[in-house]
Enzyme design. Structure first.
Site, PDB file in Angstrom:
ATOM      1  CB  CYS A 232      14.602  26.317  -0.062  1.00 48.22           C
ATOM      2  SG  CYS A 232      15.833  27.361   0.583  1.00 48.22           S
ATOM      3  CG  MET A 233       8.938  23.915  -2.572  1.00 50.06           C
ATOM      4  SD  MET A 233       7.655  24.819  -3.367  1.00 50.06           S
ATOM      5  CE  MET A 233       6.989  25.569  -2.348  1.00 50.06           C
ATOM      6  CG  ASP A 234      12.092  23.854  -5.264  1.00 51.08           C
ATOM      7  OD1 ASP A 234      11.118  22.933  -5.204  1.00 51.08           O
ATOM      8  OD2 ASP A 234      11.879  25.322  -5.324  1.00 51.08           O
TER       9      ASP A 234
ATOM     10  NE  ARG B 130      -2.880  -7.756   7.933  1.00 45.57           N
ATOM     11  CZ  ARG B 130      -3.252  -8.355   9.100  1.00 45.57           C
ATOM     12  NH1 ARG B 130      -3.778  -9.366   9.016  1.00 45.57           N
ATOM     13  NH2 ARG B 130      -3.190  -7.503  10.140  1.00 45.57           N
TER      14      ARG B 130
ATOM     15  CG  HIS C 177      -3.589  -3.990  12.142  1.00 48.13           C
ATOM     16  ND1 HIS C 177      -2.457  -4.856  11.605  1.00 48.13           N
ATOM     17  CD2 HIS C 177      -3.156  -3.162  12.241  1.00 48.13           C
ATOM     18  CE1 HIS C 177      -1.541  -4.006  11.350  1.00 48.13           C
ATOM     19  NE2 HIS C 177      -1.978  -2.759  11.641  1.00 48.13           N
TER      20      HIS C 177
ATOM     21  CE  LYS D 250      -0.451  -0.544   4.921  1.00 51.74           C
ATOM     22  NZ  LYS D 250      -0.886   0.465   5.848  1.00 51.74           N
TER      23      LYS D 250
ATOM     24  NE  ARG E 148      -6.494   0.395  11.177  1.00 52.29           N
ATOM     25  CZ  ARG E 148      -5.266   0.286  10.921  1.00 52.29           C
ATOM     26  NH1 ARG E 148      -4.319   1.277  10.776  1.00 52.29           N
ATOM     27  NH2 ARG E 148      -5.000  -0.879  10.407  1.00 52.29           N
TER      28      ARG E 148
ATOM     29  CE1 TYR F 131      13.075  32.241   0.914  1.00 51.90           C
ATOM     30  CE2 TYR F 131      13.384  29.928   0.965  1.00 51.90           C
ATOM     31  CZ  TYR F 131      13.013  31.255   0.543  1.00 51.90           C
ATOM     32  OH  TYR F 131      12.505  30.969  -1.010  1.00 51.90           O
TER      33      TYR F 131
HETATM   34  C1  LIG Z   1      -4.184  -4.029   8.395  1.00 54.28           C
HETATM   35  C2  LIG Z   1      -2.604  -4.043   8.195  1.00 54.28           C
HETATM   36  N1  LIG Z   1      -1.836  -5.363   8.220  1.00 54.28           N
HETATM   37  C3  LIG Z   1      -0.579  -5.229   7.741  1.00 54.28           C
HETATM   38  C4  LIG Z   1       0.258  -3.946   7.850  1.00 54.28           C
HETATM   39  C5  LIG Z   1       1.735  -4.021   7.725  1.00 54.28           C
HETATM   40  O1  LIG Z   1       2.191  -3.719   8.785  1.00 54.28           O
HETATM   41  P1  LIG Z   1       3.879  -3.740   8.812  1.00 54.28           P
HETATM   42  O2  LIG Z   1       4.211  -2.677   7.824  1.00 54.28           O
HETATM   43  O3  LIG Z   1       4.049  -3.105  10.296  1.00 54.28           O
HETATM   44  O4  LIG Z   1       4.306  -4.977   8.605  1.00 54.28           O
HETATM   45  C6  LIG Z   1      -0.631  -2.974   8.010  1.00 54.28           C
HETATM   46  C7  LIG Z   1       0.162  -1.480   8.034  1.00 54.28           C
HETATM   47  O5  LIG Z   1      -0.025  -0.633   8.376  1.00 54.28           O
HETATM   48  C8  LIG Z   1      -1.997  -2.921   7.901  1.00 54.28           C
HETATM   49  O6  LIG Z   1      -2.567  -1.629   8.298  1.00 54.28           O
END
Ligand SMILES: Cc1ncc(COP(=O)(O)O)c(C=O)c1O
Length: 372
Positions: free
Chosen positions: A312-314, A220, A164, A38, A134, A266
């Site tokens: 700075c920005m860049d 995960r 989770h 993600k 959550r 700046y």
């Molecule tokens: C639902 C869920 N599973 C797994 C993960 C992966 O977690 P990590 O990056 O700590 O391995 C995340 C990450 O935020 C998550 O939201």
């Protein structure tokens, strides 16, 4: 598009494969790796990381948004993909069409798609809130309602259940264990409802490193696939060696000598005390290189040089120990010779966690992929 700038991120794809092998060595054979890609693969590039993770032995991919999953399908990735977050019910049709699995945790959501016919069928994983607070169901009644709604549509299959953890990266395990107990209760309730023949997954990187034998069907695997430790506690206790895949580099675009009393950037927050060599780098907060990094160091010629004046920005200015030619490589995250600046060092200085830094270094900076 051609690249016309002297700042880039290097992603070491061998490190991604290495980190997957490291966790696989700890896991029982029946526990597979679901690579979490993600947020554009935690800023590393979701498509490239997903392909590498699958090649290295991951069986599943996870993202947060349906858009992120579709991007993977459009890159010809055929592996199973789970969307971990909420998706509008009307988008379930699109998910099914792409063969993307969604997360379910609301009976109202199922109500809204009750009348749809999915072809191919829609696959769902049930999210259980065992203490993260959550998303996820919290009561047996919610489970029963969802089970009933699922029974009313034979083009929807429940293929997984997950939770989770809130404190998996902390050394204290009381709350972690409580969450595991609550999840086991939900598994028993699923059994009573004859919904037990589904994939089960509970753990992220921290959980998998601390308790690999208790991870059910999938881990995960996010942050540690990228070679970063979820926390200092896990780094010390986890007994797993990881390789950081991400490094950030730039080149000097201007070098000048300034006189005592001369200002840099700046607000004149930096004033030279003596004659000094100052180098300018083409990176700034517009790239996600935070203003907070003022006073931190970068590597030039394998040595640390301080960032002086406001970012700075860049552009960012650094104080050099001597004149260097324009084009000299500067490393902001990563190694030069034996000297290294780790992601953890950068995130500690920025008073945040290592997850955030690669995510905020945005796509103004091109990613270059390396593998042997
Ligand atoms: C639902 C869920 N599973 C797994 C993960 C992966 O977690 P990590 O990056 O700590 O391995 C995340 C990450 O935020 C998550 O939201």
């Amino acid at each position: 598009m051609d690249i016309h700038r002297n700042t880039w991120i290097e992603i070491d794809l061998d490190a991604i494969a290495y980190n997957i092998k490291q966790i696989q060595k700890k896991l029982p054979k029946e526990t597979k790796v679901m690579a979490v890609v993600k947020a554009n693969g935690y800023g590393h590039g979701s498509v490239q990381i997903a392909k590498q993770a699958l090649q290295a032995g991951s069986d599943y991919l996870a993202v947060a948004l349906l858009e992120e999953a579709i991007k993977l399908r459009e890159a010809s990735i055929k592996a199973p993909i789970l969307v971990l977050g909420w998706v509008p019910p009307e988008s379930a049709i699109v998910a099914a069409r792409y063969g993307i699995t969604l997360t379910v945790f609301q009976q109202e959501w199922l109500e809204q798609i009750k009348g749809y016919t999915f072809s191919p069928p829609l696959h769902l994983h049930l999210k259980v809130d065992t203490g993260m607070g959550r998303i996820g169901i919290r009561t047996e009644q919610e489970l029963k309602d969802i089970s009933q709604a699922l029974n009313e549509n034979n083009s929807i299959y429940l293929t997984g259940v997950f939770t989770h953890f809130s404190t998996a990266d902390e050394s204290e395990s009381t709350y972690f264990d409580e969450q595991r107990t609550r999840f086991k209760n939900t598994l028993s309730q699923l059994k009573e409802l004859r919904m037990e023949k589904i994939n089960v997954h509970i753990g992220n990187s921290a959980s998998a490193i601390r308790l690999p034998e208790a991870m059910y069907d999938f881990v995960r695997f996010g942050i540690s696939m990228y070679g970063l430790y979820p926390s200092q506690e896990i780094k010390v206790k986890g007994e797993i060696e990881l390789k950081q895949a991400f490094s950030l580099h730039s080149r000097l675009v201007h070098v000048k000598k300034i006189n005592p009393g001369d200002c840099v950037s700046y607000g004149c927050t930096y004033q030279a005390e003596a004659e000094e060599w100052i180098g300018t780098l083409p990176i700034g907060y517009g790239d996600g290189w935070l203003r907070k990094m003022q006073g931190f160091s970068v590597l030039v010629d394998g040595k640390r040089m301080p960032i002086v004046g406001r970012i700075c920005m860049d552009q960012t200015m650094i104080k050099l120990d001597q004149a260097y030619p324009i084009g000299t490589k500067v490393t902001l995250i990563g190694c030069q010779n034996d000297a290294c600046i780790s992601m953890d060092e950068v995130s500690n200085y920025a008073e945040t966690i290592n997850y955030e830094i690669p995510c905020i270094l945005n796509d103004r900076i091109p990613r270059i992929y390396k593998e042997q």
